[in-house]
Motif scaffolding. Structure first.
Motif, PDB file in Angstrom:
ATOM      1  N   PRO A  68       0.822  -1.211   0.000  1.00 23.10           N
ATOM      2  CA  PRO A  68       0.000   0.000   0.000  1.00 23.10           C
ATOM      3  C   PRO A  68       0.856   1.261   0.000  1.00 23.10           C
ATOM      4  N   TYR A  69       0.256   2.365  -0.449  1.00 28.01           N
ATOM      5  CA  TYR A  69       0.949   3.649  -0.464  1.00 28.01           C
ATOM      6  C   TYR A  69       1.361   4.079   0.941  1.00 28.01           C
ATOM      7  N   ARG A  70       0.730   3.478   1.949  1.00 26.28           N
ATOM      8  CA  ARG A  70       1.066   3.827   3.324  1.00 26.28           C
ATOM      9  C   ARG A  70       2.557   3.656   3.597  1.00 26.28           C
ATOM     10  N   TYR A  71       3.186   2.668   2.976  1.00 25.74           N
ATOM     11  CA  TYR A  71       4.591   2.389   3.259  1.00 25.74           C
ATOM     12  C   TYR A  71       5.473   3.589   2.925  1.00 25.74           C
ATOM     13  N   ILE A  72       5.337   4.099   1.706  1.00 22.00           N
ATOM     14  CA  ILE A  72       6.192   5.223   1.318  1.00 22.00           C
ATOM     15  C   ILE A  72       5.739   6.505   2.013  1.00 22.00           C
ATOM     16  N   MET A  73       4.451   6.640   2.312  1.00 24.27           N
ATOM     17  CA  MET A  73       3.967   7.830   3.013  1.00 24.27           C
ATOM     18  C   MET A  73       4.553   7.898   4.424  1.00 24.27           C
TER      19      MET A  73
END
Length: 252
Positions: A68-73
């Motif tokens: 998920p984009y959560r990782y890089i965010m």
């Protein structure tokens, strides 16, 4: 500052990995990172913050899972946060709150993913806060006041821990008497207690009030948009941790 930014990204990457491993009862220190799909160990480029996610656009090496984009965010948020600490806080305070951010970030992620807050993790955070308070109190006698200045005395940190833990516990007991069910999860007591060891009792109470108001507004918005009901439980640790991070930036 570029090195500090990259260090923050590494801390965010660790927080991501540690949170997911804690949820699965896996080792967070010695176990090598691996692909969740094929179990292949990750090589160094895949472990690098930002680069590891961008190289594959969030896909794992074998192409089975999409992260998920959560990782890089989370990596970007940590990178920016550590840079802000380095630019605005005294050296010891910046180091201390960078360490606290790791524990708070892990707790927020586990609460968001599985509504789990680990008492052991939060107890360690409280102890570290007390240790920094002790170091800050004895260092002026050693001629290190400028380098190791701290905003709390040890007694203030202890009071912060006690008030932070006992306030939601007392509210929860009253709520149970009235409604017959818990209003807070057990992990919330530990989290606010740990936060109190870093902010003092006034900070702990302020963070509790602001977190409760934020959670109420979020819940109201979700109800009005049909995404939740009045009985929906929210991961309160997200709000406690988020307000604590804002407190460390704007109110310190």
């Amino acid at each position: 500052m570029l090195c500090v930014f990259c260090l923050g990204g590494c801390l965010g990457s660790f927080a991501n990995a540690a949170a997911m491993r804690l949820i699965r009862d896996e080792d967070i220190i010695y176990q090598a990172s691996r692909c969740r799909a094929c179990k292949r160990p990750l090589h160094i480029l895949e472990n690098l913050p930002f680069i590891g996610w961008l190289r594959k656009r969030g896909m794992c090496h074998c192409g089975t899972l999409k992260l998920p984009y959560r990782y890089i965010m989370v990596e970007l948020v940590f990178a920016g946060l550590i840079v802000i600490y380095a630019l605005t806080l005294p050296v010891m305070t910046a180091i201390g709150f960078s360490i606290a951010a790791i524990f708070i970030g892990i707790s927020m992620l586990t609460d968001a993913e599985a509504m789990i807050l680990h008492p052991t993790l939060l107890s360690i955070l409280a102890i570290i806060g007390l240790v920094f308070a002790v170091i800050g109190s004895v260092s002026p006698n050693m001629g290190l006041a400028t380098l190791t200045s701290w905003h709390l005395a040890p007694v203030e940190a202890l009071w912060g821990f006690a008030v932070g833990a006992l306030t939601p516990l007392s509210i929860n007991l009253l709520y149970r008497l009235i409604r017959g069910q818990n209003g807070f999860g057990e992990g919330d007591f530990w989290m606010l207690g740990a936060i109190g060891a870093w902010t003092g009792w006034q900070g702990a109470l302020s963070i509790l009030v602001l977190a409760a108001a934020s959670a109420a507004l979020c819940g109201l918005f979700m109800i009005l948009t049909g995404k939740a009901s009045i009985l929906t439980r929210l991961p309160f640790g997200i709000f406690l941790g988020g307000v604590f991070i804002l407190w460390s930036i704007f109110l310190m």
